[in-house]
Motif scaffolding. Structure first.
Motif, PDB file in Angstrom:
ATOM      1  N   GLU A   1       2.307  -7.859  13.112  1.00  0.00           N
ATOM      2  CA  GLU A   1       2.536  -8.696  11.933  1.00  0.00           C
ATOM      3  C   GLU A   1       1.345  -9.581  11.643  1.00  0.00           C
ATOM      4  O   GLU A   1       0.528  -9.866  12.517  1.00  0.00           O
ATOM      5  CB  GLU A   1       3.791  -9.562  12.118  1.00  0.00           C
TER       6      GLU A   1
ATOM      7  N   ASN B   1       0.056 -12.490   8.073  1.00  0.00           N
ATOM      8  CA  ASN B   1       0.581 -13.273   6.958  1.00  0.00           C
ATOM      9  C   ASN B   1       1.019 -12.397   5.789  1.00  0.00           C
ATOM     10  O   ASN B   1       1.905 -12.780   5.023  1.00  0.00           O
ATOM     11  CB  ASN B   1      -0.468 -14.280   6.472  1.00  0.00           C
ATOM     12  N   ASP B   2       0.374 -11.240   5.637  1.00  0.00           N
ATOM     13  CA  ASP B   2       0.653 -10.418   4.455  1.00  0.00           C
ATOM     14  C   ASP B   2       1.216  -9.036   4.775  1.00  0.00           C
ATOM     15  O   ASP B   2       1.235  -8.153   3.922  1.00  0.00           O
ATOM     16  CB  ASP B   2      -0.606 -10.276   3.598  1.00  0.00           C
ATOM     17  N   TYR B   3       1.679  -8.815   5.980  1.00  0.00           N
ATOM     18  CA  TYR B   3       2.343  -7.545   6.288  1.00  0.00           C
ATOM     19  C   TYR B   3       3.136  -7.667   7.578  1.00  0.00           C
ATOM     20  O   TYR B   3       2.948  -8.588   8.369  1.00  0.00           O
ATOM     21  CB  TYR B   3       1.330  -6.397   6.403  1.00  0.00           C
TER      22      TYR B   3
ATOM     23  N   ASN C   1       4.811  -4.875   2.990  1.00  0.00           N
ATOM     24  CA  ASN C   1       3.546  -5.484   2.568  1.00  0.00           C
ATOM     25  C   ASN C   1       3.640  -6.985   2.294  1.00  0.00           C
ATOM     26  O   ASN C   1       3.027  -7.503   1.375  1.00  0.00           O
ATOM     27  CB  ASN C   1       2.974  -4.763   1.340  1.00  0.00           C
ATOM     28  N   HIS C   2       4.435  -7.680   3.088  1.00  0.00           N
ATOM     29  CA  HIS C   2       4.449  -9.135   3.053  1.00  0.00           C
ATOM     30  C   HIS C   2       4.897  -9.643   4.420  1.00  0.00           C
ATOM     31  O   HIS C   2       5.568  -8.930   5.176  1.00  0.00           O
ATOM     32  CB  HIS C   2       5.385  -9.667   1.960  1.00  0.00           C
ATOM     33  N   GLY C   3       4.532 -10.866   4.751  1.00  0.00           N
ATOM     34  CA  GLY C   3       4.921 -11.431   6.034  1.00  0.00           C
ATOM     35  C   GLY C   3       6.369 -11.885   6.033  1.00  0.00           C
ATOM     36  O   GLY C   3       6.992 -12.050   4.977  1.00  0.00           O
ATOM     37  N   VAL C   4       6.913 -12.090   7.233  1.00  0.00           N
ATOM     38  CA  VAL C   4       8.295 -12.543   7.370  1.00  0.00           C
ATOM     39  C   VAL C   4       8.355 -13.628   8.450  1.00  0.00           C
ATOM     40  O   VAL C   4       7.495 -13.689   9.327  1.00  0.00           O
ATOM     41  CB  VAL C   4       9.261 -11.394   7.750  1.00  0.00           C
TER      42      VAL C   4
ATOM     43  N   ALA D   1       6.539  -2.071  -0.657  1.00  0.00           N
ATOM     44  CA  ALA D   1       7.240  -3.219  -1.245  1.00  0.00           C
ATOM     45  C   ALA D   1       8.732  -2.967  -1.433  1.00  0.00           C
ATOM     46  O   ALA D   1       9.451  -3.864  -1.867  1.00  0.00           O
ATOM     47  CB  ALA D   1       6.611  -3.573  -2.590  1.00  0.00           C
TER      48      ALA D   1
END
Length: 381
Positions: free
Chosen positions: A266, A268-270, A285-288, A374
């Protein structure tokens, strides 16, 4: 008259920190003995909203509606309408009307007399009653049926009589309890748009209780999803559908495939998630925000998945093979049930764009499933 779609594209009051809620429900609870029907529930609803309370049987939505109407007293908490505390005000003194699921029309009265009943009870003048009833019947397209009795009307017409009777006194708030449940599917669909147009024309705030997800998605400016006496998520139909905040909401709204897994990489952006049930690595394609090593779930809607006999250009992530074990032809779409090597069955929907499509995917075909980075929604609960 303002078009419903243009109204909903306008600025929305719930995104404005300075907007004043029209209906405020503050820490309301309702207990029946040891059973808690509504549990410390708080909710803001804004002027001219068409708000839907959505949930399964026994979730507390009808009890909440009855407390707004004054038919039940809260065990705790306060209810405000237009900044006035209504908690202890009896039903007949509230600026509220309620349309019941059964419609509750007087069988011995004509359409005209049913609609005029509330105004007559208030001893309004004959001229005022005539003017208001005629205008309301015109709005609901029942002027030609004014002299008929309820048994001479169709289900959709009776529904519109009940709506006209509820609105003729111009309440500040109209409560509707499963208003379209008695109608067949086609009539229900057409009546939904009529209801939206009437609400938009009059500018009355509507609160609708329903268990029908499609009905809530069609009608509502916003939806409050209820479970065990609480609001578990509030948002616009697209927010609730595309960004559910839990597995319960994702599963309750529409169809969904839910894969369990754990994070393997992981930033910040995936995020990359290894899922045994999906039999592949899921790339988002985004952080969690999730606890390292803890269980995590990815919700993937059937329409977001591409199905093909040929492998996609990249088969590394968000891609898995399976076998078609079921097909349902629905006319506008086909629904495929695909069994993965892990044993999990995945639902995929595909629009039927061509009437006589050649090389159509069939039962027992080996297929590839793939989706965009996405498309999945990461859930931590």
């Amino acid at each position: 008259m303002t078009d419903a779609s243009s109204e909903r594209s306008a600025p929305t009051p719930w995104t404005d920190a300075g907007a004043r809620p029209y209906v405020r429900i503050e820490h309301v609870s309702k207990r029946f003995g040891d059973f808690v029907a509504v549990n410390d529930l708080s909710l803001d609803i804004y002027h001219k909203e068409l708000f839907c309370l959505l949930g399964g049987s026994g979730c507390g939505k009808s009890t909440l509606l009855r407390m707004l109407a004054g038919f039940e007293e809260p065990s705790a908490g306060r209810i405000y309408i237009d900044d006035v505390d209504m908690t202890d005000i009896p039903p007949y003194q509230r600026p509220v009307n309620m349309m019941f699921q059964s419609y509750a029309l007087f069988p011995h009265m004509t359409v005209l007399d049913n609609v005029a009943f509330g105004l007559k009870q208030e001893s309004r003048s004959r001229q005022e009653i005539r003017d208001k009833v005629e205008a309301m019947l015109e709005l609901v397209k029942l002027s030609a049926f004014a002299r008929r009795k309820p048994h001479q009307l169709s289900g959709g017409q009776r529904q519109r009589v009940a709506l006209a009777r509820s609105l003729v006194k111009q309440p500040k708030l109209l409560l509707l309890d499963e208003p379209l449940a008695a109608l067949d599917k086609k009539l229900r669909e057409s009546t939904q748009f009529e209801l939206m147009n009437i609400q938009d024309t009059l500018g009355v705030t509507f609160i609708i209780v329903t268990h029908d997800q499609e009905e809530a998605m069609t009608l509502a400016s916003r939806i409050g999803v209820m479970d065990h006496g609480r609001i578990v998520q509030t948002g616009t139909p697209s927010e609730i559908y595309e960004f559910p905040n839990s597995r319960f909401v994702a599963d309750f709204i529409g169809s969904v495939n839910i894969f369990e897994g754990h994070i393997i990489d992981e930033d910040n952006d995936y995020v990359r998630i290894r899922s045994t049930s999906a039999d592949c690595t899921l790339f988002i394609n985004h952080g969690v925000a999730a606890s390292p090593g803890g269980a995590i779930w990815v919700a993937l809607r059937p329409e977001k998945i591409l199905i093909s006999r040929e492998p996609p250009a990249s088969t590394g992530e968000n891609c898995v093979q399976g076998t078609v074990e079921g097909i349902a032809y629905m006319g506008d779409i086909s629904v495929f049930k695909v069994k993965l090597a892990s044993g999990m069955s995945v639902k995929v929907t595909q629009p039927n764009l061509i009437r006589h499509a050649e090389d159509r995917i069939d039962w027992d075909d080996a297929v590839w499933l793939s989706w965009h980075a996405a498309s999945g929604v990461v859930l931590t609960s």
